[in-house]
Design a protein around this motif. Structure first.
Motif, PDB file in Angstrom:
ATOM      1  N   SER A  33       0.843  -1.190   0.000  1.00 26.64           N
ATOM      2  CA  SER A  33       0.000   0.000   0.000  1.00 26.64           C
ATOM      3  C   SER A  33       0.879   1.241   0.000  1.00 26.64           C
ATOM      4  O   SER A  33       1.962   1.240   0.599  1.00 26.64           O
ATOM      5  CB  SER A  33      -0.899   0.011   1.239  1.00 26.64           C
ATOM      6  OG  SER A  33      -1.549   1.255   1.373  1.00 26.64           O
ATOM      7  N   ILE A  35      -0.079   4.026   1.317  1.00 20.99           N
ATOM      8  CA  ILE A  35      -0.500   4.864   2.440  1.00 20.99           C
ATOM      9  C   ILE A  35       0.508   4.708   3.573  1.00 20.99           C
ATOM     10  O   ILE A  35       0.924   3.596   3.917  1.00 20.99           O
ATOM     11  CB  ILE A  35      -1.919   4.470   2.898  1.00 20.99           C
ATOM     12  CG1 ILE A  35      -2.902   4.740   1.749  1.00 20.99           C
ATOM     13  CG2 ILE A  35      -2.323   5.230   4.155  1.00 20.99           C
ATOM     14  CD1 ILE A  35      -4.275   4.163   1.960  1.00 20.99           C
ATOM     15  N   LYS A  36       0.910   5.833   4.132  1.00 13.12           N
ATOM     16  CA  LYS A  36       1.957   5.806   5.150  1.00 13.12           C
ATOM     17  C   LYS A  36       1.651   6.803   6.258  1.00 13.12           C
ATOM     18  O   LYS A  36       0.752   7.641   6.144  1.00 13.12           O
ATOM     19  CB  LYS A  36       3.301   6.149   4.512  1.00 13.12           C
ATOM     20  CG  LYS A  36       3.376   7.574   3.954  1.00 13.12           C
ATOM     21  CD  LYS A  36       4.688   7.859   3.249  1.00 13.12           C
ATOM     22  CE  LYS A  36       4.790   7.132   1.930  1.00 13.12           C
ATOM     23  NZ  LYS A  36       5.939   7.594   1.111  1.00 13.12           N
ATOM     24  N   ARG A  37       2.409   6.726   7.323  1.00 17.64           N
ATOM     25  CA  ARG A  37       2.289   7.717   8.382  1.00 17.64           C
ATOM     26  C   ARG A  37       2.810   9.063   7.867  1.00 17.64           C
ATOM     27  O   ARG A  37       3.787   9.111   7.121  1.00 17.64           O
ATOM     28  CB  ARG A  37       3.077   7.284   9.612  1.00 17.64           C
ATOM     29  CG  ARG A  37       2.567   5.979  10.229  1.00 17.64           C
ATOM     30  CD  ARG A  37       3.336   5.640  11.492  1.00 17.64           C
ATOM     31  NE  ARG A  37       2.972   4.306  11.963  1.00 17.64           N
ATOM     32  CZ  ARG A  37       1.916   4.048  12.725  1.00 17.64           C
ATOM     33  NH1 ARG A  37       1.124   5.052  13.083  1.00 17.64           N
ATOM     34  NH2 ARG A  37       1.644   2.811  13.109  1.00 17.64           N
ATOM     35  N   VAL A  56      -2.088  10.043   8.597  1.00 15.78           N
ATOM     36  CA  VAL A  56      -1.728   9.203   7.458  1.00 15.78           C
ATOM     37  C   VAL A  56      -1.956   9.968   6.153  1.00 15.78           C
ATOM     38  O   VAL A  56      -2.886  10.768   6.043  1.00 15.78           O
ATOM     39  CB  VAL A  56      -2.549   7.892   7.440  1.00 15.78           C
ATOM     40  CG1 VAL A  56      -2.144   6.977   8.575  1.00 15.78           C
ATOM     41  CG2 VAL A  56      -4.039   8.184   7.503  1.00 15.78           C
ATOM     42  N   ALA A  58      -0.896   9.654   1.554  1.00 14.30           N
ATOM     43  CA  ALA A  58      -0.418   8.783   0.472  1.00 14.30           C
ATOM     44  C   ALA A  58       0.336   9.656  -0.519  1.00 14.30           C
ATOM     45  O   ALA A  58      -0.196  10.045  -1.559  1.00 14.30           O
ATOM     46  CB  ALA A  58      -1.579   8.068  -0.210  1.00 14.30           C
ATOM     47  N   PRO A 235      -1.645   3.117   9.089  1.00 15.89           N
ATOM     48  CA  PRO A 235      -1.911   3.022   7.647  1.00 15.89           C
ATOM     49  C   PRO A 235      -2.680   1.768   7.256  1.00 15.89           C
ATOM     50  O   PRO A 235      -3.428   1.779   6.277  1.00 15.89           O
ATOM     51  CB  PRO A 235      -0.499   3.014   7.038  1.00 15.89           C
ATOM     52  CG  PRO A 235       0.349   3.737   8.031  1.00 15.89           C
ATOM     53  CD  PRO A 235      -0.214   3.360   9.375  1.00 15.89           C
ATOM     54  N   GLU A 236      -2.543   0.686   8.023  1.00 13.88           N
ATOM     55  CA  GLU A 236      -3.247  -0.557   7.704  1.00 13.88           C
ATOM     56  C   GLU A 236      -4.738  -0.472   8.009  1.00 13.88           C
ATOM     57  O   GLU A 236      -5.512  -1.333   7.605  1.00 13.88           O
ATOM     58  CB  GLU A 236      -2.623  -1.718   8.478  1.00 13.88           C
ATOM     59  CG  GLU A 236      -1.203  -2.043   8.050  1.00 13.88           C
ATOM     60  CD  GLU A 236      -1.103  -2.353   6.562  1.00 13.88           C
ATOM     61  OE1 GLU A 236      -1.948  -3.115   6.058  1.00 13.88           O
ATOM     62  OE2 GLU A 236      -0.184  -1.829   5.911  1.00 13.88           O
ATOM     63  N   VAL A 250      -8.191   8.950   2.659  1.00 12.41           N
ATOM     64  CA  VAL A 250      -6.820   9.379   2.909  1.00 12.41           C
ATOM     65  C   VAL A 250      -6.404  10.260   1.737  1.00 12.41           C
ATOM     66  O   VAL A 250      -6.540   9.864   0.577  1.00 12.41           O
ATOM     67  CB  VAL A 250      -5.857   8.179   3.026  1.00 12.41           C
ATOM     68  CG1 VAL A 250      -4.410   8.657   3.063  1.00 12.41           C
ATOM     69  CG2 VAL A 250      -6.170   7.367   4.276  1.00 12.41           C
TER      70      VAL A 250
END
Length: 439
Positions: A33, A35-37, A56, A58, A235-236, A250
């Motif tokens: 993914s 998407i991150k902190r 979060v 992306a 992110p999960e 997000v």
């Protein structure tokens, strides 16, 4: 479709290219993914985000200061600091796509003179590109670059100047449908409604770019539109389209382009059937607003039905739909519209495989329609249903449909047609449909 249209009416996709939070390969093959902190993103340079409730994002890994492509190919005459991030991402994506097609003169970093630059156009969709820049301007120390950076059309005109594109060039704004609407508009330049007038272009570069992860935009979604953006810190657990536990979108960024031509035009440019990635067999745009942020149900059903008719979908055919699906409460409305449209046409819901790739890219706003069209064509070529990351408890409206798996990709014997739906504030909507190309 192929039996009823002349070669100068059939629209083919010669190539697609994208700059996204995660590549198609890493998403589909590695279940990654994008998407991150926020603390792991390029936003760490902004002190505002250190204590902000948005945890979060992306973002892409693009850094114009260190990027080799940018440093090698950005032409003098326009300074990098005079362009907002969205415009730079669009220029870079279009340049690399032209290079893939052997249409780039690397020495000049412009379109090769083997093609008439007056017959190449660029239509770019965007929602926020550069619009937040003026909010950071010191009015006592305004410099000439400030108004230029903020102009929305710069996302199209600046890359065109860099690449020496001389045909139709414009920025399209239809909220979060913009990247897909750009394709719908760009197609019009490839065909002519009068026999005595030639089409305006032989090649259209269409798509979207947006870098909306700014202070003002993030605050707008988190504080000004309660429930629109996720409050998840992990992110999960963020961006969960079609899942009952989804709590909002997000914010992401990205750029993507499709290179379009008529089949007749593609052959004139020296391309053959092996060079064609897909045929664009459905494209329609409309507007039906229920509120300032919601698309009307009736209008969405009409939009989807228009796509089904254009693509001439048959009851036995297998379809993949890349939904607009943002991970908000509106996902059910979109799936419901798809169900009604399919029922109205006597088609089978189980033949429709639903996924929203925003599960991995986040919502790239004005770029999302183009990003998702790029992913849709990849899915078509590879007969692959991309992973529905984080989808554990599907919303009730998905009953009867086939869904992507959170565990990984699903490879089918064949996918006949893929669709991408894009919906925006104010009720704007665009649907794009693709088939494998058969001369």
């Amino acid at each position: 479709m192929a039996e009823t249209l002349r070669d100068d009416q059939r629209i083919v996709v010669l190539h697609s290219k994208a700059l996204t939070p995660v590549s198609w390969h890493d998403y589909v093959e590695l279940n990654r993914s994008g998407i991150k902190r926020t603390s792991d993103s390029h936003l760490t340079e902004d002190p505002f985000f250190k204590n902000f409730e948005g945890k979060v994002v992306a973002d892409t890994d693009y850094d114009p200061k260190t990027d080799e492509v940018t440093n090698e190919y950005f032409r003098p005459g326009i300074r990098k600091k005079d362009l907002h991030r969205s415009a730079l991402m669009m220029w870079r994506t279009a340049l690399l796509g032209l290079d893939d097609l052997s249409l780039l003169d690397k020495e000049s970093a412009q379109i090769t003179n083997q093609i008439d630059r007056r017959r190449v156009g660029l239509v770019v969709g965007s929602t926020f590109s550069g619009s937040d820049h003026l909010s950071s301007v010191n009015i006592d120390r305004v410099v000439p670059s400030d108004p230029m950076i903020s102009l929305l059309a710069r996302i199209a005109t600046a890359p065109a100047m860099q690449l020496d594109i001389r045909g139709p060039v414009m920025q399209i704004g239809t909220e979060c449908a913009s990247g897909a609407t750009a394709a719908d508009i760009g197609i019009r330049y490839l065909t002519s409604y009068r026999e005595d007038i030639n089409p305006a272009a032989d090649l259209m570069i269409v798509g979207g770019a947006d870098s909306p992860i700014s202070v003002i935009n993030t605050a707008t979604f988190l504080r000004g539109l309660p429930g629109a953006a996720t409050t998840a810190e992990d992110p999960e657990q963020a961006s969960k389209p079609l899942d009952k536990s989804a709590d909002g979108l997000v914010i992401g960024e990205g750029a993507a382009v499709l290179f379009l031509a008529t089949w007749a035009g593609a052959k004139r440019l020296g391309f053959n059937k092996g060079d064609v990635k897909a045929e664009l067999v459905a494209h329609s745009s409309s507007t039906h607003a229920e509120t300032k942020v919601l698309a009307g149900h009736e209008g969405t059903v009409d939009l989807i039905e228009a796509g089904l008719r254009m693509a001439k979908v048959q009851p036995h055919e297998i379809s993949h739909v890349n939904l607009h699906g943002t991970g908000t409460g509106e996902d059910g409305r979109e799936v419901g519209a798809w169900g009604e449209a399919i029922d109205n046409h006597g088609l089978r819901r189980e033949n429709y495989w639903l996924v929203s790739t925003k599960c991995t890219t986040g919502h790239t706003m004005g770029a999302s329609g183009a990003v998702e069209a790029h992913y849709a064509t990849e899915a078509l070529v590879e007969n692959t249903i991309p992973p529905a990351l984080k989808l554990r408890d599907p919303i009730d409206e998905t009953e009867g449909f086939s869904l992507g798996s959170p565990e990984g990709k699903i490879v089918l014997p064949n996918i006949d047609v893929v669709f991408s739906t894009s919906l925006g504030f104010g009720g704007t909507g665009t649907i794009l449909g693709f088939r494998k190309f058969k001369p």
